[in-house]
Each structure stands twice: as structure tokens, then as C-alpha cells.
Design an enzyme around this catalytic site. Structure first.
Site, PDB file in Angstrom:
ATOM      1  N   GLU A  35       0.821  -1.210   0.000  1.00  0.00           N
ATOM      2  CA  GLU A  35       0.000   0.000   0.000  1.00  0.00           C
ATOM      3  C   GLU A  35       0.866   1.276   0.000  1.00  0.00           C
ATOM      4  OE1 GLU A  35      -3.188   0.098  -0.710  1.00  0.00           O
ATOM      5  OE2 GLU A  35      -3.106   2.276  -0.440  1.00  0.00           O
ATOM      6  N   HIS A  37       3.726   1.803  -1.637  1.00  0.00           N
ATOM      7  CA  HIS A  37       4.050   2.109  -3.041  1.00  0.00           C
ATOM      8  C   HIS A  37       2.827   2.672  -3.761  1.00  0.00           C
ATOM      9  CE1 HIS A  37       7.054  -1.303  -2.468  1.00  0.00           C
ATOM     10  NE2 HIS A  37       7.820  -0.311  -2.881  1.00  0.00           N
ATOM     11  N   LYS A 149       9.327   7.001   4.702  1.00  0.00           N
ATOM     12  CA  LYS A 149       9.871   5.962   5.588  1.00  0.00           C
ATOM     13  C   LYS A 149      11.392   5.932   5.426  1.00  0.00           C
ATOM     14  CE  LYS A 149       9.534   1.474   4.814  1.00  0.00           C
ATOM     15  NZ  LYS A 149      10.914   0.953   4.828  1.00  0.00           N
ATOM     16  N   VAL A 176       3.117   5.069   5.173  1.00  0.00           N
ATOM     17  CA  VAL A 176       1.836   4.345   5.246  1.00  0.00           C
ATOM     18  C   VAL A 176       2.034   3.164   6.200  1.00  0.00           C
ATOM     19  CG1 VAL A 176       0.092   3.073   3.931  1.00  0.00           C
ATOM     20  CG2 VAL A 176       1.259   5.022   2.892  1.00  0.00           C
ATOM     21  N   MET A 184       4.708   0.074   6.379  1.00  0.00           N
ATOM     22  CA  MET A 184       4.693  -0.899   5.282  1.00  0.00           C
ATOM     23  C   MET A 184       6.067  -0.960   4.624  1.00  0.00           C
ATOM     24  SD  MET A 184       1.055  -1.025   3.671  1.00  0.00           S
ATOM     25  CE  MET A 184      -0.385  -1.072   4.708  1.00  0.00           C
TER      26      MET A 184
END
Ligand code: PAF
Length: 281
Positions: A35, A37, A149, A176, A184
Site C-alpha cells: 500500500e 508504493h 519511511k 503508510v 509498510m
């Protein structure tokens, strides 16, 4: 959606799109979409006329003991997911074409790559900036979207783009997370069910730090010790680093006196996971 494998074809597609006045958005990836990406692709779709996503597991950004060979790959599934979002081109160059015999040119951002992941993964960022510059030259995007991230990667690529006067904008997109807070990552597939439970300690540690700072704890060694103890109280964990630093220079800070980046890298089993948060006292 088109699947392009050759560099010359990708360049021609981009040149034609640019001549037609279209704005190209780019999402560089190593594939095995989650999710995180997909949210980068959706953001690119909102801002561009055409979206290109590259899938290339870049050998030169992995150390000799790292997971280049094991890195998860599933082009068919990735292509299906990208198509559902409305991506226009998936670009999957071959390593032999990206790095033919005789290849010997690398790009290095100096100071920003020294701390955090740069200190633990020698040569990693040199591999990232080199492949990003090559991809930017091939895809010729007006902007590229990077997930926050990999906050250090985002800063390093932004620095390279500014220092080398590249004609594109770098856009950072928020992390995310899974429902329980785990950021993620394609590497989450390495986690066994027990390790997966322990892996939530990264996000919980970030929240713990936010709480402590809110309550007035500002001394970094004190915060670090508490976070480290908290993380290692979870089974299968081994800390790579817990660092508080300036969010633009990445210089370490001793006290939380202004906006501060808290960055974590923790092995959970064989998966090396990273996460971060901005602390604003
Ligand atoms: O973040 C990644 O997936 C990679 O480091 C990138 C930016 C695609 C370069 O290989």
C-alpha cells in the site's frame, strides 16, 4: 499500461510525452508493491498527466552480506496493481543494460550519507544516488515521489538534485502504516508470525518517545536508553540504531530543543526494519 524494458524505448516514450506538453510523474521502486508504493503512485497520478513507475532491484545499493538475492519479486502482481491505479508505464530495465561492462561512474552525496543507514550500510547511498540519477536521465520526469519511511534517502536524493541542478522536483510522501502501526515495507514478508508481533515495537517506540517529550523529557541519552530498553524487551529484536538528529542536516542532537528526527533501524529476525518520526516539542 505499457511495460518497457529497454532504456532507449523508455527515453523515446519520455521525449515524445514531453514534446506533447505532458507532465511526467515518476515513482522509482524495487517492486513487490504494498500500500505504501500504491499511495506514491496515487499521489503521482494526482499531480501528473502521465505516471511512470520503475521496478529495478538495484544491485549496487546492496552490501555483499545483504538481501539482494532474496529481495521479494513478483512482476506480474506488481503490473496488475499498477494498472489498477492507472499507471501509464512500468519500466523494468535489466541490470546488464543499467550496468554494462566497463561501468565506472558513481554519484556520492557526502555529509548527509554519513550517519544513520549510511554508517551501517557502507556504499548503500552511493548505489541509490547513482541509480536515481540514471533513472532520472532515462525517464526525464518533471517530479519524482519518494516515501518518507526512507527519510534519509529522501534527503540525500533531494540534495543530489539541488547540487547537480537537475530539472525535477522531489516530493516526499508520508509513511503508510498497517493497522497496528507497522510501517509498510517489502521486507515485512521476511517476518514470521511471532516476529511480526514484535515488529510493532518500532512504531510503539516512536509513540513512546513522543509521549516522553510531551511530558518534558528532553535529554537525548535518557530518551535513547528508555527506547532501547523498550525495543529489546521484544523477542527477536536487535537494535541497529536509535538516533535523534536535526531533520535537515541529520547532525546528532543532545537535547530536544526544536523539531527533531527520531530514526530507528531494528533487526527483527533477519528483517532489517526502519522507521522514523518528527518530534516537535
Ligand atoms: O527506495 C527504494 O525502493 C530504492 O532505494 C530506490 C529509490 C528505488 C532506488 O533503487
Amino acid at each position: 499500461m505499457r511495460l518497457i524494458k529497454e532504456i532507449s524505448q523508455m527515453k523515446t516514450w519520455s521525449e515524445t510525452s514531453r514534446k506533447n506538453g505532458l507532465r511526467i510523474g515518476f515513482v522509482p521502486t524495487m517492486g513487490y508493491f504494498h500500500e505504501g508504493h500504491l499511495s506514491l503512485m496515487r499521489r503521482a497520478k494526482e499531480l501528473a498527466d502521465k505516471v511512470v513507475v520503475s521496478i529495478f532491484v538495484n544491485p549496487i545499493q546492496f552490501g555483499p552480506q545483504e538481501d539482494f538475492r532474496d529481495y521479494p519479486r513478483d512482476l506480474e502482481r506488481d503490473a496488475r496493481l499498477a494498472e489498477e491505479i492507472g499507471v501509464d508505464v512500468i519500466f523494468t530495465p535489466k541490470a546488464e543494460e543499467m550496468y554494462p561492462e566497463g561501468f565506472q561512474t558513481f554519484v556520492e552525496v557526502e555529509r548527509l550519507t554519513k550517519p544513520l543507514c549510511g554508517a551501517r550500510r557502507p556504499g548503500h547511498f552511493r548505489g541509490v544516488t547513482t541509480v536515481c540519477l540514471k533513472l532520472f536521465n532515462i525517464v526525464k520526469p518533471h517530479f519524482a515521489v519518494f516515501g518518507l519511511k526512507d527519510y534519509q534517502q529522501y534527503l540525500v536524493v533531494k540534495r543530489m538534485v539541488a547540487d547537480l541542478n537537475l530539472d525535477l522536483e522531489i516530493i516526499g510522501h508520508p509513511i503508510v502504516r498497517e493497522k497496528d502501526g507497522l510501517a509498510m515495507s517489502s521486507r515485512n514478508v521476511y517476518l514470521s508470525p511471532e516476529e511480526r508481533k514484535s515488529a510493532t515495537c518500532l512504531y510503539k517506540a516512536l509513540c513512546l518517545a513522543q509521549e516522553k517529550v510531551k511530558k518534558g523529557v528532553r535529554i537525548v541519552p535518557t530518551l535513547k536508553q528508555e527506547l532501547e530498553q523498550f525495543i529489546i524487551s521484544h523477542p527477536y529484536t536487535e537494535i541497529d540504531y536509535v538516533e535523534f538528529c536535526h531533520p535537515e542536516t541529520l547532525d546528532p542532537v543532545k537535547e530536544i530543543a526544536g523539531p527533531t528526527l527520531l530514526a530507528l533501524a531494528v533487526f527483527v529476525g533477519k528483517a532489517r526494519l526502519i522507521d522514523n518520526t518528527l518530534i516537535e516539542p
